[in-house]
Design an enzyme around this catalytic site. Structure first.
Site: not given
Ligand code: NAI
Ligand code: MG
Length: 794
Positions: A192, A266, A300, A396
């Site tokens: 996804k 991760e 990240c 972060e």
């Molecule tokens: P997120 O963690 O919500 O999204 C990442 C992925 O997880 C997307 O594909 C999303 O649709 C999916 N997702 C969301 N809720 C889920 C759930 N309950 N179960 C399974 N999948 C789910 O990240 P978001 O909201 O886009 O970004 C928020 C913050 O997260 C950012 O500001 C940053 O601090 C952090 N982040 C960290 C990342 C990293 O590479 N470590 C990447 C993206 C965001």
């Protein structure tokens, strides 16, 4: 003279990469995407949709349909259907498919880069020169592992169906990181993409068909958090690989608890960038550009906490500010810009809000330009005059914002760098190799760069510790995340049944003269009475009392963990020394052979040959891990840069061991020995019957030079004690053999500090079986790999 003046005054003009081909591709798909399931593109009537936008100008690029529960189920079913035959086609056949994918991505690299930039807002220079080439490298690299799988990964098989959920910061690269190793090893996947950046994944789906990926091996479903949640909790998914925020990582850990799924997370980071006074400050400045302004800081492992040695602080900050003036912002498709747009309005608001509210706690902000919400442009920013408890230093931000602090001494630098709940990466800057090589291992992080930052390669594992998650992607260690040991059909045969230690008085009294013996806990190298003062009888197989053992409670577990924490010097002992201690332990145990055999027969009701076999296997097992102690070592990776990357297995820390209910002597050693051989400290909770047996080992441990606190043993109610252990914030990992209820409990409690868990059905193996009861699987669980990047040359 005139010429040089006009060169100085030259303005950059725009050098736009053409989006013609990308737009044509979008048009040819009607700017609408459904799901890719079983090799077909699927659209549904009346499906809910999400608009896909270009964050640089808010234009709408396309729409995606949201996959509902039924559609997710279809995708998982397609994956199940294809998986066995995909694995059976063999490593060479899979290698050819991965190779074809690499070639096809290469062929379409330009259009993929443009699509990525349109959808995400990152500069074309980065998607073209970094993201897409690295994605290609992952397919080549893993084509190689598919080819070598049968010889180099013998004894392992694919986990089956893998759910992969990826974020929006590196949409295509994350897809490659996830899909390449999974399908190389013979799994089928359902991926996804992030809802804000799904386009390159749809392009990839079309390449799958062209590359000859069999139908159902790669499935891609679109949607937001709900779709991700349904997918990860789907009962027929065998493994979840997630990259994204720590909050969502926790939610996934919780929703999959008790489902016997493998899981890698991760998550976020707040990585330290540590500059010593002997660093080359001009290189440092370029390193900072790579660390925090690359990809708008939406990385990240961004080096978002700069720690400067006080004597060069002012000078370096001056140089950084000067460099900031030359960073160019512009439309992301312009080939000569450095900084593009944040991924979405939402992310822009989040970064702006975090900075604004953080500054209320103090700190000085420096920016060369103003934020521009119409283009989601947040300018490169630095914040000074903050201390390590400041919210902007702890949280972060996930934007181009660098917080700066100073330190005086090397120990202070290490302490400050490690003062965070995260542990993804760090970098050390010094021209002194002794200093750099001393500091790098001391930084608590999965990846450490020396004199560089944000370097990646498929051959080098990537992943974090602490709240940055667990598991590795890339390298050989990354492959094991998509494999499991080939199922041997084992069932415990001897001593499996027994009576639990009991607080009831309804027990037969043995004729043994030893019934009044009370065996204490073993904590911090001492025999300790239970906090509550209660003892319970440990029963023999026939219901008679073997001995009395302590009934532990939460306080006893806390004491045991505290003792383990204090014994952290064990990790820095040489492997040679740990081996010697283990050999000595085995030797001292051997002297007590007759006594232990007799005890096993009396307690477990086994015949002499079985008891003898268990004893002999126990001594042999200690020897095995003594042997492994100085042989389960790392690797030096030849990644495509001038330098080498050292992959070093490190101990996890404190491991909670919850033992199975049979073979009490051999099981104890099978868990304790690999854990301590690798430098961990353990808190051991024996299985329910025969709790006395492991305590009989205490007197052997006491004479074997095992430092106090390395092994701690608490007896009592297995379920209750292991719950306390799993809830303890200083325990980094839990290995558990229990019933499904206990395993579920352990996995869901472990969410608090994101412990790694390794849970099993109680009687999943005969510990006498060499293949099942010992080996590198245990050593891999006792370690995580730290990758240290060491470039050389000028
Ligand atoms: P997120 O963690 O919500 O999204 C990442 C992925 O997880 C997307 O594909 C999303 O649709 C999916 N997702 C969301 N809720 C889920 C759930 N309950 N179960 C399974 N999948 C789910 O990240 P978001 O909201 O886009 O970004 C928020 C913050 O997260 C950012 O500001 C940053 O601090 C952090 N982040 C960290 C990342 C990293 O590479 N470590 C990447 C993206 C965001
Ligand atoms: Mg977008």
């Amino acid at each position: 003279m005139k010429l040089s003046k006009s060169i100085e005054e030259l303005e950059y003009s725009q050098a736009l990469e053409s989006d013609k081909e990308a737009v044509e591709w979008l048009e040819s798909n009607g700017r609408k995407f459904g799901q890719f399931i079983g090799g077909e593109f699927l659209f549904q009537k009346n499906a809910d949709q999400i608009k896909v936008t270009n964050p640089a100008d808010s234009s709408i690029l396309a729409a995606i349909e949201i996959a509902d529960d039924k559609t997710v189920d279809l995708a998982v079913t397609a994956a199940i259907k294809s998986q066995k035959s995909w694995y059976k086609t063999g490593g060479h056949a899979r290698a050819k498919v991965l190779y074809a994918l690499a070639r096809l991505i290469q062929k379409h690299a330009r259009v993929i880069s443009v699509l990525e930039t349109l959808d995400n807002g990152k500069p074309i220079r980065e998607s073209r020169d970094s993201d897409i080439p690295l994605a290609i490298r992952h397919f080549y690299y893993h084509a190689g592992w598919a080819q070598l799988q049968e010889s180099e990964l013998a004894g392992q098989e694919p986990v089956g169906v893998v759910a992969q959920i990826i974020p929006w910061n590196f949409p295509f690269l994350m897809l490659a990181w996830k899909i390449a190793p999974a399908i190389a090893m013979g799994n089928s996947i359902v991926l996804k993409p992030a809802e804000s950046t799904p386009l390159t994944a749809m392009f990839f789906a079309q390449l799958c068909t062209e590359a000859g990926v069999p139908k159902g091996v790669v499935n891609i479903v679109n949607g937001a958090g709900n779709t991700g949640a349904t997918l990860s909790a789907h009962p027929n998914v065998n493994k979840v690989a997630f990259t994204g925020s720590t909050a969502v990582g926790r939610a996934i850990r919780k929703s999959t608890a008790g489902q016997s799924k493998k899981l890698t997370l991760e998550l976020g980071g707040k990585s330290a960038f540590v500059v010593f006074d002997d660093a080359d400050l001009d290189s440092v400045v370029e390193g900072i550009v790579d660390a925090i302004w690359y990809n708008q800081g939406e990385v990240c492992c961004a080096g978002s906490r700069l720690l400067i040695q006080a004597s060069v602080e002012e000078k370096l900050i001056g140089k950084i500010k000067k460099r900031m003036e030359t960073l160019r912002f512009g439309t992301p498709l312009d080939k000569s810009i450095d900084v593009g747009s944040l991924v979405s309005d939402k992310q822009f608001e989040q970064v702006s809000h975090l900075v604004k509210s953080g500054l209320k706690s103090g700190g000085n902000l420096f920016q060369c330009e103003q934020p521009d919400s119409s283009k989601n442009y947040y300018p490169p920013s630095i914040i000074t005059d903050v201390d390590s408890s400041h919210p902007l230093v702890q949280e972060e931000i996930f934007g181009p914002v660098l917080v700066i602090m100073s330190f005086r001494t090397q120990p202070e630098a290490i302490q400050l760098a490690n003062n965070t709940r995260y542990g993804l990466s760090a970098s050390v800057w010094s021209e002194n190799i002794n200093r750099a090589m001393h500091v790098a291992p001391a930084l608590i992080a999965g990846v450490v760069w020396i004199n560089c930052h944000n370097k990646f390669d498929a051959a080098c594992g990537f992943g974090g510790v602490k709240e940055s998650g667990f598991g590795r992607e890339g390298g050989k260690e990354g492959l094991y995340e998509y494999l499991k040991p080939i199922q041997l059909k084992y069932k415990a045969t001897n001593g499996a049944s027994g009576k639990k230690a009991s607080s009831t008085s309804n027990v037969q009294h043995s004729t043994s003269s030893e019934i009044d013996r009370t065996l204490k806990f073993y904590i911090g190298g001492k025999q300790v009475r239970p906090d509550g003062g209660n003892s319970i009888p440990a029963l023999n197989f026939d219901g008679s009392i073997s001995a009395w053992v302590g009934q532990g409670n939460r306080k006893d577990i806390r004491n045991a963990v505290e003792a383990a924490r204090k014994a952290n010097g064990w990790a820095s002992k040489t492997a040679h020394l740990r081996a010697q201690v283990l050999y000595f332990f085995a030797e001292n145990l051997t002297v007590r052979k007759d006594e232990f055999i007799k005890r096993l027969m009396e307690t477990c009701g086994v015949k002499k040959p079985e008891a003898t076999a268990e004893f002999n296997a126990t001594v042999s097992r200690i020897f095995s891990y003594a042997a492994w102690a100085d042989k389960f070592d790392g690797a030096a990776h030849d990644a495509p840069y001038r330098g080498i990357t050292l992959a070093l297995p490190e101990p996890i820390g404190i491991i909670g061991l919850v033992a199975p209910d049979h073979q009490p002597l051999l099981a104890a050693i099978s868990l304790i020995a690999p854990a301590i051989a690798m430098g961990n400290r353990v808190v051991y909770i024996p299985g329910d019957p025969y709790q006395n047996i492991v305590l009989e080992l205490v007197s052997v441990m006491e004479t074997s030079d095992i430092p106090g606190g390395v092994i701690n043993i608490v007896t009592g109610d297995k379920n209750e004690l292991s719950t306390h252990l799993a809830g303890h914030g200083e325990v980094e990992s839990m290995w558990c053999w229990g019933d499904s209820e206990l395993n579920k409990n352990i996995e869901s409690i472990s969410v608090e500090n994101l412990k790694r868990t390794w849970c099993h059905e109680n009687n999943d193996r005969d510990w006498l079986d060499m293949n099942a009861g010992e080996g590198t699987e245990f050593l891999r669980k006792a370690t995580h790999v730290k990758n240290i990047w060491t470039p050389y040359g000028d």
